[in-house]
Structures are given as structure tokens and as C-alpha cells.
Design a protein around this motif. Structure first.
Motif, PDB file in Angstrom:
ATOM      1  N   SER A 118       0.838  -1.194   0.000  1.00 50.40           N
ATOM      2  CA  SER A 118       0.000   0.000   0.000  1.00 50.40           C
ATOM      3  C   SER A 118       0.873   1.244   0.000  1.00 50.40           C
ATOM      4  CB  SER A 118      -0.899   0.005   1.243  1.00 50.40           C
ATOM      5  OG  SER A 118      -1.771   1.129   1.229  1.00 50.40           O
ATOM      6  N   ALA A 119       0.276   2.354  -0.409  1.00 52.81           N
ATOM      7  CA  ALA A 119       0.938   3.651  -0.282  1.00 52.81           C
ATOM      8  C   ALA A 119       0.733   4.219   1.113  1.00 52.81           C
ATOM      9  CB  ALA A 119       0.394   4.623  -1.325  1.00 52.81           C
ATOM     10  N   HIS A 120      -0.104   3.572   1.913  1.00 50.87           N
ATOM     11  CA  HIS A 120      -0.326   3.899   3.324  1.00 50.87           C
ATOM     12  C   HIS A 120      -0.841   2.628   3.981  1.00 50.87           C
ATOM     13  CE1 HIS A 120      -4.801   3.893   3.234  1.00 50.87           C
ATOM     14  NE2 HIS A 120      -4.556   4.036   1.942  1.00 50.87           N
ATOM     15  N   LEU A 184       2.528   7.711   1.101  1.00 51.21           N
ATOM     16  CA  LEU A 184       3.006   8.297  -0.151  1.00 51.21           C
ATOM     17  C   LEU A 184       1.863   8.607  -1.119  1.00 51.21           C
ATOM     18  CD1 LEU A 184       6.262   6.335  -1.149  1.00 51.21           C
ATOM     19  CD2 LEU A 184       6.061   8.562  -0.037  1.00 51.21           C
ATOM     20  N   ARG A 185       0.639   8.622  -0.644  1.00 52.22           N
ATOM     21  CA  ARG A 185      -0.500   8.766  -1.554  1.00 52.22           C
ATOM     22  C   ARG A 185      -0.408  10.020  -2.423  1.00 52.22           C
ATOM     23  NH1 ARG A 185      -5.296   7.658   2.665  1.00 52.22           N
ATOM     24  NH2 ARG A 185      -3.658   8.439   4.072  1.00 52.22           N
ATOM     25  N   GLU A 186       0.051  11.105  -1.842  1.00 47.68           N
ATOM     26  CA  GLU A 186       0.089  12.362  -2.585  1.00 47.68           C
ATOM     27  C   GLU A 186       1.283  12.447  -3.532  1.00 47.68           C
ATOM     28  OE1 GLU A 186      -2.408  14.487  -2.452  1.00 47.68           O
ATOM     29  OE2 GLU A 186      -3.349  13.054  -1.067  1.00 47.68           O
ATOM     30  N   ARG A 187       2.178  11.461  -3.488  1.00 49.09           N
ATOM     31  CA  ARG A 187       3.401  11.538  -4.294  1.00 49.09           C
ATOM     32  C   ARG A 187       3.522  10.405  -5.310  1.00 49.09           C
ATOM     33  NH1 ARG A 187       8.608  12.832  -0.881  1.00 49.09           N
ATOM     34  NH2 ARG A 187       9.218  13.498  -2.969  1.00 49.09           N
ATOM     35  N   ALA A 209      -8.252  -2.659  -2.985  1.00 43.99           N
ATOM     36  CA  ALA A 209      -8.457  -1.220  -3.192  1.00 43.99           C
ATOM     37  C   ALA A 209      -7.176  -0.425  -2.967  1.00 43.99           C
ATOM     38  CB  ALA A 209      -9.562  -0.703  -2.269  1.00 43.99           C
ATOM     39  N   HIS A 210      -6.327  -0.881  -2.039  1.00 42.61           N
ATOM     40  CA  HIS A 210      -5.056  -0.194  -1.796  1.00 42.61           C
ATOM     41  C   HIS A 210      -4.136  -0.313  -3.009  1.00 42.61           C
ATOM     42  CE1 HIS A 210      -5.062   0.408   2.775  1.00 42.61           C
ATOM     43  NE2 HIS A 210      -6.282   0.001   2.450  1.00 42.61           N
ATOM     44  N   LEU A 211      -4.150  -1.466  -3.656  1.00 45.02           N
ATOM     45  CA  LEU A 211      -3.301  -1.674  -4.828  1.00 45.02           C
ATOM     46  C   LEU A 211      -3.850  -0.920  -6.027  1.00 45.02           C
ATOM     47  CD1 LEU A 211      -0.844  -3.452  -4.172  1.00 45.02           C
ATOM     48  CD2 LEU A 211      -2.803  -4.153  -2.811  1.00 45.02           C
ATOM     49  N   ARG A 212      -5.177  -0.870  -6.135  1.00 38.82           N
ATOM     50  CA  ARG A 212      -5.778  -0.105  -7.233  1.00 38.82           C
ATOM     51  C   ARG A 212      -5.415   1.370  -7.108  1.00 38.82           C
ATOM     52  NH1 ARG A 212     -10.943  -2.587  -5.581  1.00 38.82           N
ATOM     53  NH2 ARG A 212     -10.900  -4.739  -6.340  1.00 38.82           N
ATOM     54  N   GLU A 213      -5.348   1.860  -5.896  1.00 40.14           N
ATOM     55  CA  GLU A 213      -4.976   3.258  -5.672  1.00 40.14           C
ATOM     56  C   GLU A 213      -3.590   3.551  -6.231  1.00 40.14           C
ATOM     57  OE1 GLU A 213      -5.505   6.301  -1.955  1.00 40.14           O
ATOM     58  OE2 GLU A 213      -4.526   4.383  -1.512  1.00 40.14           O
ATOM     59  N   ILE A 214      -2.659   2.629  -6.035  1.00 43.55           N
ATOM     60  CA  ILE A 214      -1.306   2.794  -6.580  1.00 43.55           C
ATOM     61  C   ILE A 214      -1.350   2.743  -8.100  1.00 43.55           C
ATOM     62  CG2 ILE A 214       1.005   1.796  -6.695  1.00 43.55           C
ATOM     63  CD1 ILE A 214       0.499   0.667  -3.858  1.00 43.55           C
ATOM     64  N   ALA A 215      -2.030   1.729  -8.632  1.00 47.83           N
ATOM     65  CA  ALA A 215      -2.082   1.552 -10.086  1.00 47.83           C
ATOM     66  C   ALA A 215      -2.729   2.752 -10.778  1.00 47.83           C
ATOM     67  CB  ALA A 215      -2.832   0.264 -10.435  1.00 47.83           C
ATOM     68  N   ALA A 217      -2.622   5.838  -9.782  1.00 50.46           N
ATOM     69  CA  ALA A 217      -1.822   7.056  -9.637  1.00 50.46           C
ATOM     70  C   ALA A 217      -0.508   7.016 -10.397  1.00 50.46           C
ATOM     71  CB  ALA A 217      -1.555   7.320  -8.155  1.00 50.46           C
ATOM     72  N   VAL A 218       0.068   5.832 -10.579  1.00 55.01           N
ATOM     73  CA  VAL A 218       1.371   5.713 -11.250  1.00 55.01           C
ATOM     74  C   VAL A 218       1.141   5.541 -12.747  1.00 55.01           C
ATOM     75  CG1 VAL A 218       3.492   4.371 -11.455  1.00 55.01           C
ATOM     76  CG2 VAL A 218       2.439   4.715  -9.203  1.00 55.01           C
ATOM     77  N   ALA A 219       1.659   6.441 -13.519  1.00 57.70           N
ATOM     78  CA  ALA A 219       1.421   6.427 -14.966  1.00 57.70           C
ATOM     79  C   ALA A 219       1.890   5.112 -15.585  1.00 57.70           C
ATOM     80  CB  ALA A 219       2.154   7.595 -15.627  1.00 57.70           C
ATOM     81  N   GLY A 220       1.013   4.496 -16.363  1.00 60.66           N
ATOM     82  CA  GLY A 220       1.367   3.279 -17.081  1.00 60.66           C
ATOM     83  C   GLY A 220       1.422   2.021 -16.242  1.00 60.66           C
ATOM     84  N   ALA A 221       1.063   2.094 -14.962  1.00 57.64           N
ATOM     85  CA  ALA A 221       1.144   0.908 -14.100  1.00 57.64           C
ATOM     86  C   ALA A 221       0.143  -0.152 -14.537  1.00 57.64           C
ATOM     87  CB  ALA A 221       0.898   1.287 -12.650  1.00 57.64           C
ATOM     88  N   ALA A 222       0.535  -1.412 -14.362  1.00 61.88           N
ATOM     89  CA  ALA A 222      -0.357  -2.547 -14.643  1.00 61.88           C
ATOM     90  C   ALA A 222      -0.808  -3.149 -13.323  1.00 61.88           C
ATOM     91  CB  ALA A 222       0.368  -3.591 -15.474  1.00 61.88           C
ATOM     92  N   LEU A 223      -2.047  -3.605 -13.263  1.00 61.41           N
ATOM     93  CA  LEU A 223      -2.611  -4.194 -12.052  1.00 61.41           C
ATOM     94  C   LEU A 223      -3.036  -5.628 -12.311  1.00 61.41           C
ATOM     95  CD1 LEU A 223      -3.814  -4.036  -9.151  1.00 61.41           C
ATOM     96  CD2 LEU A 223      -5.915  -3.131 -10.206  1.00 61.41           C
ATOM     97  N   VAL A 224      -2.622  -6.531 -11.427  1.00 64.14           N
ATOM     98  CA  VAL A 224      -3.036  -7.930 -11.486  1.00 64.14           C
ATOM     99  C   VAL A 224      -3.650  -8.292 -10.137  1.00 64.14           C
ATOM    100  CG1 VAL A 224      -2.256 -10.329 -11.657  1.00 64.14           C
ATOM    101  CG2 VAL A 224      -1.253  -8.581 -13.150  1.00 64.14           C
TER     102      VAL A 224
END
Length: 373
Positions: A118-120, A184-187, A209-215, A217-224
């Protein structure tokens, strides 16, 4: 192992691209037992232990530690092994370390995988309370409910539960301090590494949901998302994690092929691909993955500079067929005919006049063909 460095295990060829694997709080590098050996076929895999876990000394961190402190320990380990740039994958706290590294040291982490993390981590209070209880009572109470926190009902990995029980309480509590302060949510948008995010669909500690939040926010990220996986997905669903990581890490070959085409031109690459056989396929993959996907994409040198270095090296070793190809590449990379001539003249001093004489003949032919075209 010096107590100033994290304990680690290295697997795979020393010449292969490096991949660092980070653990979850309460576990050792045994978390990666079902995944690391397979990844080591194509990578130099370095899996490390948190302070006070596995073989790492507990005194590497203390009260009030941060994820940044852990990231600094990982960089110190990489430096001690002569590793500058590396792919990184981490679980939970290990994933948080990866996010910090990718944000604060982008030049070192071109590829990132964040797993069940998670980012938090739901605010500071639960981690402050856990740290206080561990400092007062030790870790047996956490080991007793480790299975329910880490896995779906009926699944366990006894060695990992033993890791929880045997960790140093003070170092474990300091890791809890790090999680309490982490957000790190805001960054997240500042992360530029190629990023894969893996969620365990049954993970209650860091829900999808925590992983989706990262995906998101990060440009081009892939989520599995892995069905049936809880918090320690590499231990519970190693094949699914391995499949996702392999696809992600193979991005070096795809990226390398794109750069190879940009530098050498589609016509040359198409000819090389057409000549490929079962005998040469692994070599072609190696070239795309390592030479073009790792070296030519390293931002330390510009493509113009890499062309100048490459021309000189080819002249020094008398590789004139390759030289013709890279004279064309140098033009694509922005070198003028005059600059190419200056490189060849420099090579006369350091590689020898006969070598430079042959090089000038090759370069002149290529440049004349270019002007005729």
C-alpha cells in the motif's frame, strides 16, 4: 555477513540483470522460496531480510525508524554488491520500500513490482499500538494468529510462522514505527519506473483497493489481482505471482526492441528477425533484453554519447561490418558527418592509424550511400 548490512541470499548468474526481492513484516527471505529460484534463471536475484528478521542484525534500525531508513539499507546492500540499477519487487513493507526507492532514487530502479502492499497502511494508530504491545510482550501472540492475517483459511507455511515467532521484538517494533509513518499517496504520480501492482483478492491486511490506488496514480502501471490469494501471495499462489512477474520483467525485451529499432532502423532489425532461427533465438532475446533494454536505455549517457563510445570500441576491435551499421545508427542519434569524422580521428591516436584508416573507408562509404539516397 557484516552486521552493517542486511542479510541476503543471491541466486542466478552474476552477469544477469539484477532483481532485488523485499519481504513482508514478520517474514524472512523464505517468503520468496517458491518464486526466486525460477526468477534466477534469467536474473541475478538478491532477496534480503528485514532488520531483526532471518539473518539480519536487529541493531540496523531503532525506535522511530522510517521506510526511508530501510530503503537506505537496501541501497547500501546493492552498493556492496556492485549493483547500480536493479529491478525491484517487494511484499507489504517490502513493497513500501520499493515505492520509496522508485520515488526518491528513480535512477536506480527502472522496474518496480508492488505486491500486497500500500501507499499507506491505514494510519499510524494501529501500528503504534502493535509496536507498544510487541515491546511489552514479545511476538508469540502475533505468531499465534499469523495464519489468519497472512493466508486464507486452511493454508499455512510453517517456516514463515516460525520467522514471525523468532524475529527480534525491538526490530519488529521499529518496523511497525516505519509503517505508522508511511504515506506516499500524494506523491505516487512522481514514480516513473515501469510498475506492476499485484493484489491478493482475499487480502485483508492490504485489500485490493489499496493496490488499485497505486495503479491508478502511477502512470502506465499494470494491475493484477490474484483470486484466492491473501496477504503473502508469493507463498500462497507462487505460480500466479511468477507469471505476473515474468511478464513484467520481460518488458525489458519489449523496451529493448523498441530502442533497437529507433537506433538501428526497422529495415536492419526486420532483416535480423527474418534470419532468426531456433538456434539463434535466445541470443537475439539476450541482445534485445540486455544490450538494448538495459544498457542503451540507461539515462546516464545520451544516445549520441553511446554512439561515439560504440564507434570507438568497434574500431578498436576491427569489427568493420558492425561499424557500418553503427555509423548509420550514429546519424540517427544526431551525430553529424563531421562529428563522426572527429571520433574516427580520435581513434587513430588510441586505436592505431591502420584501424582508423579502415574505419574512415567504411564510414565514407556509408555516408556517401546516405547522401545518394
Amino acid at each position: 555477513m557484516t552486521e552493517k548490512l542486511l542479510n541476503f541470499r543471491a541466486e542466478g548468474p552474476a552477469s544477469a540483470p539484477p532483481l532485488l526481492l523485499g519481504p513482508s513484516l514478520g517474514t524472512s527471505y523464505a517468503l520468496w522460496d517458491e518464486v526466486a529460484p525460477e526468477l534466477s534463471i534469467t536474473h541475478r536475484v538478491i532477496r534480503w531480510d528485514l532488520p531483526g528478521h532471518g539473518g539480519s542484525a536487529p541493531g540496523l534500525i531503532g525506535p522511530g525508524a522510517t521506510v526511508g531508513d530501510l530503503a537506505d539499507l537496501v541501497l547500501a546492500l546493492a552498493d556492496s554488491l556492485g549493483i547500480d540499477r536493479f529491478a525491484y519487487a517487494g511484499v507489504s513493507l517490502g513493497g513500501a520500500v520499493g515505492l520509496h526507492l522508485a520515488l526518491h532514487h528513480p535512477e536506480r530502479v527502472p522496474s518496480l513490482a508492488v505486491i500486497c502492499s500500500s501507499a499507506h497502511f491505514n494510519g499510524s494508530k494501529p501500528w503504534e499500538e502493535r509496536a507498544a504491545r510487541v515491546r511489552a510482550e514479545g511476538l508469540d501472540w502475533l505468531a499465534e494468529n499469523a495464519d489468519s492475517r497472512w493466508f486464507t483459511p486452511g493454508f499455512t507455511v510453517p517456516r514463515l510462522v516460525a520467522d514471525q515467532r523468532n524475529a527480534d521484538p525491538a526490530a519488529y517494533a521499529a518496523c511497525c514505527d516505519a509503517l505508522a509513518a508511511f504515506d506516499l499517496r500524494e506523491r505516487l504520480a512522481g514514480i516513473t519506473a515501469r510498475t506492476l501492482v499485484i493484489a491478493g483478492r482475499e487480502d485483508r491486511a492490504t485489500p485490493p483497493a489499496h493496490l488499485r490506488e497505486i495503479a491508478d496514480a502511477v502512470a502506465g502501471a499494470a494491475l493484477v489481482e490474484i483470486p484466492g490469494a491473501s496477504h503473502l501471495a508469493p507463498a500462497q499462489c507462487p505460480e500466479a505471482v511468477l507469471t505476473a512477474l515474468r511478464a513484467h520483467l520481460d518488458g525489458g525485451a519489449r523496451r529493448g526492441m523498441a530502442v533497437r529499432r529507433e537506433v538501428l532502423g526497422d529495415e536492419h532489425v526486420d532483416r535480423a528477425q527474418a534470419r532468426q532461427t531456433a538456434f539463434t533465438a535466445r541470443y537475439q532475446d539476450f541482445i534485445s533484453r540486455y544490450a538494448w533494454g538495459e544498457i542503451w536505455t540507461d539515462p546516464t549517457l545520451s544516445r549520441r554519447e553511446r554512439s561515439m563510445v560504440t564507434l570507438t570500441a568497434l574500431i578498436a576491435h576491427g569489427h568493420y561490418d558492425e561499424l557500418a551499421m553503427h555509423v548509420r545508427a550514429a546519424r540517427r542519434n544526431g551525430l553529424s558527418a563531421e562529428e563522426i569524422g572527429a571520433v574516427l580521428l580520435q581513434s587513430a591516436v588510441y586505436c592505431g592509424v591502420p584501424a582508423a584508416n579502415s574505419a574512415f573507408a567504411v564510414a565514407q562509404r556509408v555516408l556517401e550511400e546516405e547522401s545518394d539516397g
